[in-house]
Design a protein around this motif. Structure first.
Motif, PDB file in Angstrom:
ATOM      1  N   ALA A   2       0.831  -1.200   0.000  1.00 53.98           N
ATOM      2  CA  ALA A   2       0.000   0.000   0.000  1.00 53.98           C
ATOM      3  C   ALA A   2       0.868   1.253   0.000  1.00 53.98           C
ATOM      4  CB  ALA A   2      -0.902  -0.004   1.236  1.00 53.98           C
ATOM      5  N   ALA A   3       0.354   2.301  -0.612  1.00 47.92           N
ATOM      6  CA  ALA A   3       1.096   3.559  -0.652  1.00 47.92           C
ATOM      7  C   ALA A   3       1.111   4.197   0.737  1.00 47.92           C
ATOM      8  CB  ALA A   3       0.448   4.498  -1.664  1.00 47.92           C
ATOM      9  N   GLN A   4       2.183   4.925   1.023  1.00 41.88           N
ATOM     10  CA  GLN A   4       2.254   5.657   2.278  1.00 41.88           C
ATOM     11  C   GLN A   4       1.242   6.799   2.253  1.00 41.88           C
ATOM     12  OE1 GLN A   4       3.532   4.133   4.687  1.00 41.88           O
ATOM     13  NE2 GLN A   4       5.433   5.145   5.174  1.00 41.88           N
ATOM     14  N   PRO A   5       0.604   7.113   3.383  1.00 39.90           N
ATOM     15  CA  PRO A   5      -0.384   8.201   3.395  1.00 39.90           C
ATOM     16  C   PRO A   5       0.277   9.561   3.217  1.00 39.90           C
ATOM     17  CG  PRO A   5       0.041   7.420   5.624  1.00 39.90           C
ATOM     18  CD  PRO A   5       0.755   6.467   4.695  1.00 39.90           C
ATOM     19  N   ALA A   6      -0.506  10.489   2.695  1.00 40.22           N
ATOM     20  CA  ALA A   6      -0.041  11.868   2.579  1.00 40.22           C
ATOM     21  C   ALA A   6      -0.431  12.605   3.858  1.00 40.22           C
ATOM     22  CB  ALA A   6      -0.674  12.533   1.364  1.00 40.22           C
ATOM     23  N   PHE A   7       0.529  13.235   4.503  1.00 38.34           N
ATOM     24  CA  PHE A   7       0.275  13.908   5.774  1.00 38.34           C
ATOM     25  C   PHE A   7       0.027  15.402   5.553  1.00 38.34           C
ATOM     26  CE2 PHE A   7       2.972  10.250   6.831  1.00 38.34           C
ATOM     27  CZ  PHE A   7       2.177   9.621   7.794  1.00 38.34           C
ATOM     28  N   ASP A   8      -1.025  15.909   6.135  1.00 36.35           N
ATOM     29  CA  ASP A   8      -1.327  17.339   6.090  1.00 36.35           C
ATOM     30  C   ASP A   8      -0.326  18.047   7.005  1.00 36.35           C
ATOM     31  OD1 ASP A   8      -2.290  19.905   6.437  1.00 36.35           O
ATOM     32  OD2 ASP A   8      -4.390  19.288   6.537  1.00 36.35           O
TER      33      ASP A   8
ATOM     34  N   TYR B  64      -0.031  17.515  10.919  1.00 33.84           N
ATOM     35  CA  TYR B  64       1.024  16.571  11.295  1.00 33.84           C
ATOM     36  C   TYR B  64       2.362  17.067  10.743  1.00 33.84           C
ATOM     37  CZ  TYR B  64      -3.354  13.943  11.449  1.00 33.84           C
ATOM     38  OH  TYR B  64      -4.647  13.560  11.673  1.00 33.84           O
ATOM     39  N   PRO B  65       2.867  18.189  11.249  1.00 38.22           N
ATOM     40  CA  PRO B  65       4.063  18.796  10.652  1.00 38.22           C
ATOM     41  C   PRO B  65       5.294  17.903  10.705  1.00 38.22           C
ATOM     42  CG  PRO B  65       3.518  19.814  12.768  1.00 38.22           C
ATOM     43  CD  PRO B  65       2.362  18.954  12.400  1.00 38.22           C
ATOM     44  N   THR B  66       5.489  17.164  11.797  1.00 37.81           N
ATOM     45  CA  THR B  66       6.678  16.315  11.892  1.00 37.81           C
ATOM     46  C   THR B  66       6.611  15.166  10.905  1.00 37.81           C
ATOM     47  OG1 THR B  66       6.915  16.874  14.234  1.00 37.81           O
ATOM     48  CG2 THR B  66       8.121  14.945  13.438  1.00 37.81           C
ATOM     49  N   MET B  67       5.455  14.492  10.837  1.00 45.26           N
ATOM     50  CA  MET B  67       5.331  13.377   9.900  1.00 45.26           C
ATOM     51  C   MET B  67       5.420  13.853   8.451  1.00 45.26           C
ATOM     52  SD  MET B  67       5.294  10.639  11.599  1.00 45.26           S
ATOM     53  CE  MET B  67       4.976   9.573  10.196  1.00 45.26           C
ATOM     54  N   ALA B  68       4.883  15.030   8.164  1.00 46.03           N
ATOM     55  CA  ALA B  68       4.977  15.567   6.808  1.00 46.03           C
ATOM     56  C   ALA B  68       6.426  15.855   6.444  1.00 46.03           C
ATOM     57  CB  ALA B  68       4.134  16.833   6.683  1.00 46.03           C
ATOM     58  N   ALA B  69       7.200  16.361   7.407  1.00 41.62           N
ATOM     59  CA  ALA B  69       8.609  16.654   7.150  1.00 41.62           C
ATOM     60  C   ALA B  69       9.411  15.378   6.936  1.00 41.62           C
ATOM     61  CB  ALA B  69       9.194  17.450   8.318  1.00 41.62           C
ATOM     62  N   LEU B  70       9.016  14.296   7.614  1.00 41.84           N
ATOM     63  CA  LEU B  70       9.737  13.030   7.496  1.00 41.84           C
ATOM     64  C   LEU B  70       9.325  12.224   6.267  1.00 41.84           C
ATOM     65  CD1 LEU B  70       9.610  11.818  11.217  1.00 41.84           C
ATOM     66  CD2 LEU B  70      11.607  12.708   9.999  1.00 41.84           C
ATOM     67  N   ALA B  71       8.209  12.561   5.657  1.00 35.89           N
ATOM     68  CA  ALA B  71       7.663  11.767   4.552  1.00 35.89           C
ATOM     69  C   ALA B  71       8.658  11.499   3.429  1.00 35.89           C
ATOM     70  CB  ALA B  71       6.400  12.430   4.006  1.00 35.89           C
ATOM     71  N   PRO B  72       9.482  12.495   3.001  1.00 37.84           N
ATOM     72  CA  PRO B  72      10.441  12.189   1.928  1.00 37.84           C
ATOM     73  C   PRO B  72      11.437  11.094   2.306  1.00 37.84           C
ATOM     74  CG  PRO B  72      10.174  14.558   2.171  1.00 37.84           C
ATOM     75  CD  PRO B  72       9.484  13.937   3.346  1.00 37.84           C
ATOM     76  N   LEU B  73      11.713  10.949   3.598  1.00 37.29           N
ATOM     77  CA  LEU B  73      12.645   9.913   4.036  1.00 37.29           C
ATOM     78  C   LEU B  73      11.999   8.533   4.064  1.00 37.29           C
ATOM     79  CD1 LEU B  73      14.384  11.796   6.994  1.00 37.29           C
ATOM     80  CD2 LEU B  73      15.181  11.529   4.637  1.00 37.29           C
ATOM     81  N   GLN B  74      10.688   8.487   3.869  1.00 34.45           N
ATOM     82  CA  GLN B  74       9.965   7.224   3.845  1.00 34.45           C
ATOM     83  C   GLN B  74       9.595   6.802   2.433  1.00 34.45           C
ATOM     84  OE1 GLN B  74       6.783   8.402   6.558  1.00 34.45           O
ATOM     85  NE2 GLN B  74       7.765   7.266   8.234  1.00 34.45           N
ATOM     86  N   ALA B  75      10.209   7.430   1.458  1.00 37.69           N
ATOM     87  CA  ALA B  75       9.963   7.056   0.062  1.00 37.69           C
ATOM     88  C   ALA B  75      10.489   5.649  -0.173  1.00 37.69           C
ATOM     89  CB  ALA B  75      10.649   8.054  -0.874  1.00 37.69           C
ATOM     90  N   GLY B  76       9.922   4.995  -1.167  1.00 33.71           N
ATOM     91  CA  GLY B  76      10.358   3.635  -1.475  1.00 33.71           C
ATOM     92  C   GLY B  76       9.824   2.620  -0.490  1.00 33.71           C
TER      93      GLY B  76
END
Length: 218
Positions: A171-177, A181-193
């Motif tokens: 499943a695709a990773q969720p998109a964080f608003d 969720y500022p911390t999770m949104a900032a970390l999202a690029p590190l969870q690519a792949g």
């Protein structure tokens, strides 16, 4: 497929039945899998299968054993160091899961008590004892390693081989608003792949480092 009549030799063996069962689950999934459907695939009476494997539970065990044997097929070439054995075993386990995403839930949700499973664990734990690691740390290591592997692979594997991106993407990773969720949104690029090999290797390294730290402390 035409069935053989009762009493006629079917040319069956436990191995042939297991191989056909793995192929059937790979194609159609576990939900519709059963002895009668497998018998139809093999062109035999269901009782012919029961002569070799006693019931559906035993058949599921045979399916699990068959795919685990793929992981241990190169065991003779495995390294001697326990960390390298664990790493090699984990990579082979993931490769097997990617080949058989519809079979894999059996491994994660049923106790694996086949000789092939025990032999792999014996190889790992013997190497850990040879390294002088305390028995409690050794006893915990397989639970930690396969707890991670089963949970991670269940979360990331797709059980639909036809899905775009291949069976390892899940499943695709969720998109964080970012407003919520500022911390999770900032970390999202590190969870690519998500579910890919680089991420798996990072997670595996973290788990093995934790096992090593526990072993050193013990």
């Amino acid at each position: 497929m035409t069935k053989r009549g009762q009493g006629k030799p079917a040319g069956l063996s436990r191995e042939r039945i297991a191989v056909a069962a793995v192929d059937l689950v790979d194609r159609q999934g576990l939900e519709s899998f059963g002895v009668r459907r497998l018998a139809s695939e093999l062109g035999v009476d269901p009782m012919s299968i029961y002569n070799h494997i006693k019931g559906k539970a035993a058949l599921l065990d045979a399916v699990s054993e068959a795919v685990l044997a793929e992981v241990s097929a190169t065991a003779a070439q495995w390294p001697d160091d326990w960390m390298d054995i664990a790493r090699t075993m984990a990579r082979g386990y993931r490769d097997m899961a990617i080949r058989h995403p519809r079979v894999f839930p059996l491994l994660a949700t049923r106790a694996q008590t086949s000789a092939v499973a025990f032999e792999a664990l014996e190889r790992l734990t013997t190497a850990m004892r040879r390294a002088g690691i305390a028995d409690q740390a050794i006893a915990d290591a397989p639970l930690v390693l396969f707890g991670f592997l089963n949970g991670y692979l269940l979360a990331t594997l797709s059980t639909d081989p036809g899905e775009a991106g291949g069976p390892a993407t899940g499943a695709a990773q969720p998109a964080f608003d970012p407003a919520l969720y500022p911390t999770m949104a900032a970390l999202a690029p590190l969870q690519a792949g998500f579910g890919g090999e680089p991420e798996f290797e990072r997670m595996l390294a973290t788990v093995l480092a934790g096992i090593a730290e526990d072993a050193a402390r013990a």
